[in-house]
Design a protein around this motif. Structure first.
Motif, PDB file in Angstrom:
ATOM      1  N   TYR A 171       0.921  -1.222   0.135  1.00 47.13           N
ATOM      2  CA  TYR A 171      -0.203  -0.048  -0.017  1.00 47.13           C
ATOM      3  C   TYR A 171       0.861   1.222   0.146  1.00 47.13           C
ATOM      4  N   THR A 172       0.476   2.352  -0.496  1.00 48.97           N
ATOM      5  CA  THR A 172       0.845   3.681  -0.650  1.00 48.97           C
ATOM      6  C   THR A 172       0.259   4.811  -0.386  1.00 48.97           C
ATOM      7  N   VAL A 173       0.646   5.692   0.610  1.00 50.08           N
ATOM      8  CA  VAL A 173      -0.114   6.584   0.898  1.00 50.08           C
ATOM      9  C   VAL A 173       0.846   8.059   0.854  1.00 50.08           C
ATOM     10  N   GLN A 174       0.191   8.987   0.540  1.00 48.10           N
ATOM     11  CA  GLN A 174       0.892  10.368   0.382  1.00 48.10           C
ATOM     12  C   GLN A 174       0.702  11.069   1.912  1.00 48.10           C
ATOM     13  N   LEU A 175       1.757  11.056   2.607  1.00 44.72           N
ATOM     14  CA  LEU A 175       2.007  11.526   4.124  1.00 44.72           C
ATOM     15  C   LEU A 175       1.778  13.305   3.915  1.00 44.72           C
ATOM     16  N   PRO A 176       1.486  13.821   5.095  1.00 40.85           N
ATOM     17  CA  PRO A 176       1.099  15.120   5.242  1.00 40.85           C
ATOM     18  C   PRO A 176       2.453  16.140   5.142  1.00 40.85           C
ATOM     19  N   ASP A 177       3.489  15.578   5.164  1.00 43.00           N
ATOM     20  CA  ASP A 177       4.720  15.942   5.258  1.00 43.00           C
ATOM     21  C   ASP A 177       5.299  16.062   3.873  1.00 43.00           C
ATOM     22  N   GLY A 178       4.554  15.695   2.913  1.00 44.66           N
ATOM     23  CA  GLY A 178       5.058  15.492   1.331  1.00 44.66           C
ATOM     24  C   GLY A 178       5.547  14.328   0.863  1.00 44.66           C
ATOM     25  N   ARG A 179       6.087  13.386   1.676  1.00 46.51           N
ATOM     26  CA  ARG A 179       6.604  12.210   1.302  1.00 46.51           C
ATOM     27  C   ARG A 179       5.532  11.264   1.049  1.00 46.51           C
ATOM     28  N   THR A 180       6.112  10.167   0.234  1.00 45.88           N
ATOM     29  CA  THR A 180       5.147   9.078  -0.369  1.00 45.88           C
ATOM     30  C   THR A 180       5.831   7.774   0.518  1.00 45.88           C
ATOM     31  N   GLN A 181       4.719   7.183   1.322  1.00 41.76           N
ATOM     32  CA  GLN A 181       5.227   6.211   2.222  1.00 41.76           C
ATOM     33  C   GLN A 181       4.537   4.752   1.473  1.00 41.76           C
ATOM     34  N   THR A 182       5.366   3.817   1.059  1.00 38.54           N
ATOM     35  CA  THR A 182       5.058   2.497   0.506  1.00 38.54           C
ATOM     36  C   THR A 182       5.471   1.401   1.576  1.00 38.54           C
ATOM     37  N   VAL A 183       4.540   0.378   1.809  1.00 44.78           N
ATOM     38  CA  VAL A 183       4.856  -0.782   2.428  1.00 44.78           C
ATOM     39  C   VAL A 183       4.529  -1.829   1.839  1.00 44.78           C
ATOM     40  N   LYS A 184       5.402  -2.833   1.577  1.00 46.73           N
ATOM     41  CA  LYS A 184       5.366  -4.141   0.876  1.00 46.73           C
ATOM     42  C   LYS A 184       5.397  -5.084   1.843  1.00 46.73           C
ATOM     43  N   TYR A 185       4.438  -6.037   1.961  1.00 42.95           N
ATOM     44  CA  TYR A 185       4.502  -7.052   2.847  1.00 42.95           C
ATOM     45  C   TYR A 185       4.273  -8.644   2.248  1.00 42.95           C
ATOM     46  N   VAL A 186       4.558  -9.389   3.031  1.00 41.08           N
ATOM     47  CA  VAL A 186       4.285 -11.079   2.772  1.00 41.08           C
ATOM     48  C   VAL A 186       3.854 -11.607   4.067  1.00 41.08           C
ATOM     49  N   ALA A 187       2.785 -12.192   4.166  1.00 37.37           N
ATOM     50  CA  ALA A 187       2.230 -13.022   5.478  1.00 37.37           C
ATOM     51  C   ALA A 187       2.004 -14.317   5.150  1.00 37.37           C
ATOM     52  N   ASP A 188       2.399 -15.278   6.038  1.00 34.23           N
ATOM     53  CA  ASP A 188       1.786 -16.852   6.073  1.00 34.23           C
ATOM     54  C   ASP A 188       1.831 -17.186   7.466  1.00 34.23           C
ATOM     55  N   HIS A 189       1.270 -18.329   7.665  1.00 36.18           N
ATOM     56  CA  HIS A 189       1.316 -19.033   9.025  1.00 36.18           C
ATOM     57  C   HIS A 189       2.668 -19.574   9.412  1.00 36.18           C
ATOM     58  N   LEU A 190       3.549 -19.619   8.590  1.00 36.98           N
ATOM     59  CA  LEU A 190       4.849 -20.267   8.985  1.00 36.98           C
ATOM     60  C   LEU A 190       5.787 -18.970   9.503  1.00 36.98           C
ATOM     61  N   THR A 191       5.954 -17.812   8.920  1.00 38.39           N
ATOM     62  CA  THR A 191       6.782 -16.705   9.127  1.00 38.39           C
ATOM     63  C   THR A 191       6.100 -15.643   9.491  1.00 38.39           C
ATOM     64  N   GLY A 192       4.709 -15.464   9.534  1.00 37.30           N
ATOM     65  CA  GLY A 192       4.032 -14.243   9.948  1.00 37.30           C
ATOM     66  C   GLY A 192       4.170 -13.204   9.068  1.00 37.30           C
ATOM     67  N   PHE A 193       3.949 -12.039   9.739  1.00 34.65           N
ATOM     68  CA  PHE A 193       3.772 -10.852   8.895  1.00 34.65           C
ATOM     69  C   PHE A 193       5.089 -10.088   8.665  1.00 34.65           C
ATOM     70  N   GLN A 194       5.589  -9.856   7.670  1.00 36.06           N
ATOM     71  CA  GLN A 194       6.982  -9.261   7.393  1.00 36.06           C
ATOM     72  C   GLN A 194       6.824  -8.075   6.457  1.00 36.06           C
ATOM     73  N   ALA A 195       7.156  -6.992   6.904  1.00 37.17           N
ATOM     74  CA  ALA A 195       6.925  -5.644   5.984  1.00 37.17           C
ATOM     75  C   ALA A 195       8.328  -4.855   5.517  1.00 37.17           C
ATOM     76  N   GLU A 196       8.235  -4.207   4.588  1.00 35.53           N
ATOM     77  CA  GLU A 196       9.324  -3.578   4.004  1.00 35.53           C
ATOM     78  C   GLU A 196       8.637  -2.175   3.910  1.00 35.53           C
ATOM     79  N   VAL A 197       9.221  -1.124   4.729  1.00 39.60           N
ATOM     80  CA  VAL A 197       8.692   0.216   4.544  1.00 39.60           C
ATOM     81  C   VAL A 197       9.646   1.255   3.950  1.00 39.60           C
ATOM     82  N   ASN A 198       9.328   1.839   2.835  1.00 39.74           N
ATOM     83  CA  ASN A 198      10.145   2.855   2.027  1.00 39.74           C
ATOM     84  C   ASN A 198       9.464   4.121   2.015  1.00 39.74           C
TER      85      ASN A 198
END
Length: 107
Positions: free
Chosen positions: A57-84
């Protein structure tokens, strides 16, 4: 009393088989909102094969930056996110009253 208790427990065991397992259902979805007038800009997409969920998901932040979160989730490793973040945070030197819009009247 013991016969009634045994009958009750037997009824529960029959109602809820121990090997019951939900079948995973693959799915995908996406959406986006871009309203330049109000400054709203975000999107989300997600895919699942029934076992692993991948998305971003991607969102335009109030400070002018764009935040992008890429994630993978499964029952073995859980939720893993990369935030840029893209862009540099911008902060105004002067703060004024919040921007508001008067409602329009329709006749």
């Amino acid at each position: 009393f013991q016969v009634a208790a045994l009958a009750f427990l037997t009824g529960i065991a029959v109602a809820f088989p121990e090997h019951y397992q939900e079948v995973p259902i693959p799915y995908n979805f996406n959406y986006g909102v871009s309203d330049k007038h109000h400054g709203t800009d975000f999107s989300h997409n997600e895919d699942s094969d029934g076992k692993v969920v991948k998305g971003s998901y991607t969102v335009q932040l109030p400070d002018g930056r764009t935040q992008t979160v890429k994630y993978v989730a499964d029952h073995l490793t859980g939720f893993q996110a990369e935030v840029n973040y893209q862009g540099d945070a911008q902060y105004p030197q002067k703060y004024g009253p919040p921007v508001t819009f008067k409602p329009k009247s329709y006749h």
